[in-house]
Design a protein around this motif. Sequence first.
Motif, PDB file in Angstrom:
ATOM      1  N   PRO A  34       0.777  -1.244   0.000  1.00 57.71           N
ATOM      2  CA  PRO A  34       0.000   0.000   0.000  1.00 57.71           C
ATOM      3  C   PRO A  34       0.806   1.289   0.000  1.00 57.71           C
ATOM      4  O   PRO A  34       0.199   2.361  -0.059  1.00 57.71           O
ATOM      5  CB  PRO A  34      -0.807  -0.113   1.302  1.00 57.71           C
ATOM      6  N   HIS A  35       2.120   1.215   0.048  1.00 54.48           N
ATOM      7  CA  HIS A  35       2.889   2.444   0.236  1.00 54.48           C
ATOM      8  C   HIS A  35       3.681   2.873  -0.994  1.00 54.48           C
ATOM      9  O   HIS A  35       4.594   3.692  -0.897  1.00 54.48           O
ATOM     10  CB  HIS A  35       3.814   2.296   1.448  1.00 54.48           C
ATOM     11  N   ALA A 157      10.918   5.845   5.945  1.00 52.00           N
ATOM     12  CA  ALA A 157      10.507   4.667   5.207  1.00 52.00           C
ATOM     13  C   ALA A 157      10.217   4.996   3.730  1.00 52.00           C
ATOM     14  O   ALA A 157      10.666   4.306   2.822  1.00 52.00           O
ATOM     15  CB  ALA A 157       9.263   4.057   5.858  1.00 52.00           C
ATOM     16  N   ILE A 158       9.435   6.035   3.474  1.00 52.30           N
ATOM     17  CA  ILE A 158       9.015   6.320   2.102  1.00 52.30           C
ATOM     18  C   ILE A 158       9.326   7.765   1.720  1.00 52.30           C
ATOM     19  O   ILE A 158       8.533   8.447   1.069  1.00 52.30           O
ATOM     20  CB  ILE A 158       7.503   6.020   1.902  1.00 52.30           C
ATOM     21  N   SER A 169       9.575   1.298  -3.026  1.00 52.87           N
ATOM     22  CA  SER A 169       9.082   0.155  -2.254  1.00 52.87           C
ATOM     23  C   SER A 169      10.281  -0.682  -1.822  1.00 52.87           C
ATOM     24  O   SER A 169      11.202  -0.892  -2.617  1.00 52.87           O
ATOM     25  CB  SER A 169       8.143  -0.696  -3.109  1.00 52.87           C
ATOM     26  N   PRO A 170      10.291  -1.180  -0.577  1.00 48.04           N
ATOM     27  CA  PRO A 170      11.453  -1.955  -0.131  1.00 48.04           C
ATOM     28  C   PRO A 170      11.660  -3.247  -0.909  1.00 48.04           C
ATOM     29  O   PRO A 170      12.776  -3.783  -0.939  1.00 48.04           O
ATOM     30  CB  PRO A 170      11.154  -2.235   1.347  1.00 48.04           C
ATOM     31  N   ASP A 390       5.794   4.946   9.252  1.00 45.84           N
ATOM     32  CA  ASP A 390       6.490   5.315  10.488  1.00 45.84           C
ATOM     33  C   ASP A 390       5.713   4.874  11.726  1.00 45.84           C
ATOM     34  O   ASP A 390       6.293   4.704  12.800  1.00 45.84           O
ATOM     35  CB  ASP A 390       6.717   6.830  10.549  1.00 45.84           C
ATOM     36  N   ASP A 391       4.392   4.691  11.583  1.00 42.11           N
ATOM     37  CA  ASP A 391       3.578   4.252  12.719  1.00 42.11           C
ATOM     38  C   ASP A 391       4.013   2.891  13.237  1.00 42.11           C
ATOM     39  O   ASP A 391       3.751   2.544  14.395  1.00 42.11           O
ATOM     40  CB  ASP A 391       2.093   4.189  12.328  1.00 42.11           C
TER      41      ASP A 391
END
Length: 618
Positions: A34-35, A157-158, A169-170, A390-391
Motif C-alpha cells: 500500500p505504500h 521509510a518512504i 518500495s522496499p 512510520d507508525d
Amino acid sequence: MKKTLLLFASLVLLFASCQNTPKTAVINHYIEEPHSFSQPNKAVVTHLDLDIKVDFETEIITGTASYLITNNNASEIILDSKFLEIENVQADGIDTNFSLDTFDQQLGNALKIAIKPETKRISVSYKTTNKTEALQWLKPQQTADKEQPFLFTQGQAILTRTWIPIQDSPQIRLTYNATVSVPAQLMAVMSAENPKEKTENGVYSFKMKQPISPYLIALAVGDIAYKPISNRTGVYAEKSMLEAVYNEFSDMENMVASAEKLYGTYAWEQFDVIVLPPSFPFGGMENPRLTFATPTVIAGDKSLTSLVAHELAHSWSGNLVTNATWDDFWLNEGFTVYFEMRIMEALYGKDRANMLARIGRQDLEEELAGFKDTPNDTKLKLNLDGRNPDDGMNSIAYDKGYLFLRTLEETVGRENFDVFLKNYFNSNAFSTITTEKFITYLNENLLEKHQISFNTEAWIYEPGIPENQSIIVSDKFEQVEKTVAEFVKTNSIDKTITKTWTPQEWVHFVRNFPEDMSAAQMKILDNTFDLTHSKNSYIAMVWYEQSINHDYHSNDVDAQIEAFLIKVGRRWYVSTIYKAFKGNNKTDVALEIYKKARENYHSVTTNTIDAMLGYNPE
C-alpha cells in the motif's frame, strides 16, 4: 546421421533465436503493497544512474535520474514522486509523455511515464522543492564546526521519493551509480563506494554494485574528513569531532569480525560510519557501506556504541535480507536487535548484553501500555494500509521481535538457532521476504527439522506477548533496584556503590524512580551526582523525563531541558521529553520550547512532535 545433424542444427537455431529475443518478462513476482504507486510486475527499475547538483544557496537539488528497466510488455511505468518538480522525461533518449496523478498526503503522486514494450531506459529531469521531506539543509551555526553548511538525506521509510523520483518500495532492489556536484569546499558521501578526501572541483562519483532497496540510497554533504580504523572500517565527521568519533568507534573492526563469526561474511566490503549534526532524527541509519549516526552516542567511554553494533547487524538483517513491505518491518528490526545483542555479548560479555536487553524489555512494556486502546498495533505483522509506515517503527517491531527470536533460540538451542540464522541470511541474500515466507522457511528449516513445536503464529499475528517468553535476568540491575529502594527509604545513597556503574545501570536507576518520589529527593540525587549536567545523552534524557514527571526544577534543570531540546533532534529523545510534558499537563511549556527548537529538527521528527503537541506550523 543426417537427421541427427538437422535436428541439432534446428535446436541451435532455436536456442540462438531465444537468446536474441528481447527480455520482456519480469522474473520477480512482486506483491501488492500500500505504500507505493509503482506496479513492478508490469515494469520495474533495476539500475539507477543519478546525476545531480547540490545548491546550498537555493537549497535545491537539480538533476536527472536515469533507469534501466525490465519491461513486461507494458505501455507505462509508474514511479513515486512527492514534492518534486518534474521537468522532462525520456524513454530510450526520446521525449515521452508523462503525468502526475492526484496528490496523496502520505504517498505523494504517481508519476506515470509512457513507454513501449521494447523500452529499456527512462530518464527523469527534476528538481527538489522547499517541501522535500528527505532533505535537511543546515546552516553553519547548526553544525559542530559552525563554518560551513551541511546537507543529509533520510529516506526510510518512504521519503526517498521526495528527493529522487523512484519506485519507492522496499521489495524493489536496484544498483546505482551517481555523480554529485557540490561546492568545492565540501565533500559528498553516499551509501556506496566513497571518497576518502575532497576533490578539487567538488564533483564526486559513486557506485553501489550490490542491489539495495530505495530507502537505503543516502547522501550527506559537508565539511567532513575521514579517518580509517582498519582496512575496511573508518569514520567520517566534521573536523572538530573526528578524533572523538574515531576513539569512540575504535572497536568497529572487532564488531565486524565478531558478526562474521556468527552469521557469515560481511557482504558490502566497507563498513564506515559518518556522525552527522545533532538534528539527525534517528540514533543511526544502516545505509549500506556508510551508516549515518547521531552525535548523541559520542559519550567518551564507548558506552553507547551498541548503536554501531545494531547498524552493523543491519548489514545482514535489513540490507541483505529486506522486509518486502512495511507491514513486515519486524523482520528488519527484530532480527537486528537479536544480532546486536549477540555482537555485544561476544565483545563485552553477557552482563552487558542482558542489561541492554532488559532496557529494551522495559521499553516494550511502555509501548504495550501505550497501545492498550489499539491492541492490533502490538502484533508483529501489521496492517498499515492508509497509514504512515512510520507508525510501525516502534518497540513492537524492535523489542517484541527480539523477544520472539530470543524465546525461539532458547527453545531450539543456540547451536541449532545459529545454524538456522546463518543459512537464512545466505539463502535469502540480496532479496526481500514477507512474514509468510519467513514462517514457511522457519518451519521447513528449523522447527520441523528438529521436531519442535512452537507457537509462531501467536507471536506474529496476535496482540501482546505470549506466555512462553524468555525471561531476561540481570544481576546488576537487581542490585540497582535495591539501591533505588534503599534511597527512597533513607534519603541517602552510598557513592561507592555507584562508582563502577555503567551508563546502562544509571539509566535503569533513573527510570525506576517510584511515582511518589519527591522533588526534594530528586534534588538530593542531583546535588550528589549532578545528573542535570550529565555528559551522557541517554542518562540526561531519562533524567529530564523524570524531572518533568516529579516536578523538579532545581539545579538549572529547566534551562538544561530547553537547551537539550533545542540542540538535539533525535526523535526518540525529544519525543520522550515532550511526551512527559504533555502527560503532566504542561503542553504549553512544551510548545514554547518547541517553537524555538522546531527549525533544528528533521521532518521525521517534526511530523511526530507536531502530531503529539497538536502544533500547526502554518
